[in-house]
Scaffold this motif. Sequence first.
Motif, PDB file in Angstrom:
ATOM      1  N   ASN A 240       0.847  -1.180   0.000  1.00  0.00           N
ATOM      2  CA  ASN A 240       0.000   0.000   0.000  1.00  0.00           C
ATOM      3  C   ASN A 240       0.889   1.240   0.000  1.00  0.00           C
ATOM      4  N   ILE A 241       0.856   1.997  -1.073  1.00  0.00           N
ATOM      5  CA  ILE A 241       1.731   3.166  -1.209  1.00  0.00           C
ATOM      6  C   ILE A 241       1.397   4.225  -0.164  1.00  0.00           C
ATOM      7  N   LYS A 242       0.135   4.354   0.199  1.00  0.00           N
ATOM      8  CA  LYS A 242      -0.249   5.338   1.219  1.00  0.00           C
ATOM      9  C   LYS A 242       0.417   5.006   2.552  1.00  0.00           C
ATOM     10  N   ASP A 243       0.420   3.736   2.931  1.00  0.00           N
ATOM     11  CA  ASP A 243       1.071   3.329   4.181  1.00  0.00           C
ATOM     12  C   ASP A 243       2.570   3.608   4.139  1.00  0.00           C
ATOM     13  N   THR A 244       3.183   3.384   2.997  1.00  0.00           N
ATOM     14  CA  THR A 244       4.614   3.628   2.845  1.00  0.00           C
ATOM     15  C   THR A 244       4.921   5.114   2.976  1.00  0.00           C
ATOM     16  N   ILE A 245       4.109   5.940   2.358  1.00  0.00           N
ATOM     17  CA  ILE A 245       4.305   7.386   2.459  1.00  0.00           C
ATOM     18  C   ILE A 245       4.140   7.839   3.908  1.00  0.00           C
ATOM     19  N   GLU A 246       3.161   7.290   4.602  1.00  0.00           N
ATOM     20  CA  GLU A 246       2.961   7.653   6.006  1.00  0.00           C
ATOM     21  C   GLU A 246       4.148   7.228   6.883  1.00  0.00           C
ATOM     22  N   LYS A 247       4.750   6.084   6.596  1.00  0.00           N
ATOM     23  CA  LYS A 247       5.951   5.645   7.328  1.00  0.00           C
ATOM     24  C   LYS A 247       7.085   6.646   7.131  1.00  0.00           C
ATOM     25  N   VAL A 248       7.284   7.053   5.894  1.00  0.00           N
ATOM     26  CA  VAL A 248       8.353   7.998   5.582  1.00  0.00           C
ATOM     27  C   VAL A 248       8.082   9.344   6.252  1.00  0.00           C
ATOM     28  N   MET A 249       6.831   9.765   6.258  1.00  0.00           N
ATOM     29  CA  MET A 249       6.472  11.021   6.909  1.00  0.00           C
ATOM     30  C   MET A 249       6.800  10.971   8.398  1.00  0.00           C
ATOM     31  N   CYS A 250       6.527   9.850   9.035  1.00  0.00           N
ATOM     32  CA  CYS A 250       6.834   9.706  10.464  1.00  0.00           C
ATOM     33  C   CYS A 250       8.328   9.817  10.721  1.00  0.00           C
ATOM     34  N   ILE A 251       9.127   9.258   9.837  1.00  0.00           N
ATOM     35  CA  ILE A 251      10.580   9.309   9.992  1.00  0.00           C
ATOM     36  C   ILE A 251      11.083  10.742   9.916  1.00  0.00           C
ATOM     37  N   GLN A 252      10.528  11.546   9.017  1.00  0.00           N
ATOM     38  CA  GLN A 252      11.027  12.903   8.779  1.00  0.00           C
ATOM     39  C   GLN A 252      10.324  13.974   9.621  1.00  0.00           C
ATOM     40  N   ARG A 253       9.225  13.631  10.254  1.00  0.00           N
ATOM     41  CA  ARG A 253       8.430  14.645  10.957  1.00  0.00           C
ATOM     42  C   ARG A 253       9.218  15.405  12.017  1.00  0.00           C
ATOM     43  N   GLN A 254      10.074  14.736  12.769  1.00  0.00           N
ATOM     44  CA  GLN A 254      10.828  15.414  13.834  1.00  0.00           C
ATOM     45  C   GLN A 254      11.737  16.492  13.260  1.00  0.00           C
ATOM     46  N   LYS A 255      12.356  16.227  12.119  1.00  0.00           N
ATOM     47  CA  LYS A 255      13.221  17.233  11.488  1.00  0.00           C
ATOM     48  C   LYS A 255      12.414  18.462  11.089  1.00  0.00           C
ATOM     49  N   ALA A 256      11.211  18.242  10.579  1.00  0.00           N
ATOM     50  CA  ALA A 256      10.339  19.359  10.208  1.00  0.00           C
ATOM     51  C   ALA A 256       9.929  20.140  11.451  1.00  0.00           C
ATOM     52  N   ASP A 257       9.575  19.429  12.511  1.00  0.00           N
ATOM     53  CA  ASP A 257       9.188  20.090  13.756  1.00  0.00           C
ATOM     54  C   ASP A 257      10.332  20.907  14.328  1.00  0.00           C
ATOM     55  N   ASP A 258      11.556  20.393  14.253  1.00  0.00           N
ATOM     56  CA  ASP A 258      12.726  21.114  14.752  1.00  0.00           C
ATOM     57  C   ASP A 258      12.936  22.440  14.018  1.00  0.00           C
ATOM     58  N   LYS A 259      12.525  22.494  12.755  1.00  0.00           N
ATOM     59  CA  LYS A 259      12.671  23.715  11.958  1.00  0.00           C
ATOM     60  C   LYS A 259      11.374  24.525  11.911  1.00  0.00           C
ATOM     61  N   ASN A 260      10.397  24.127  12.716  1.00  0.00           N
ATOM     62  CA  ASN A 260       9.086  24.784  12.751  1.00  0.00           C
ATOM     63  C   ASN A 260       8.430  24.853  11.377  1.00  0.00           C
ATOM     64  N   LEU A 261       8.512  23.764  10.641  1.00  0.00           N
ATOM     65  CA  LEU A 261       7.909  23.679   9.317  1.00  0.00           C
ATOM     66  C   LEU A 261       6.666  22.800   9.363  1.00  0.00           C
TER      67      LEU A 261
END
Length: 76
Positions: A14-35
Amino acid sequence: IKGNKFRKNYSVFNIKDTIEKVMCIQRQKADDKNLGFEAEFLNMANELEGSQMICCDEHRVMQVLLGIQANALKFT
C-alpha cells in the motif's frame, strides 16, 4: 549493480502506508525547523477500492521518498 549485487524485491504494498511511514521518519526534522509537514491523499470519485496497492520494490520507493523529503527539509 556491478557484480550482480543489485537485487530488486518486488512486492505488492500500500503506497499510502509507505508514504505515512516515511512522513513519520522525517516529521521530527520538520518540527525542529518549525515547518509544516503533511501529505494529502486525494480520492477520485471513480477510484476503485484498493487502488493504493502497487507492485514494486518498497525499500527503493522508501529510499527515494526519504531522499526527496530530506532535501526539501534541508533546503527550506
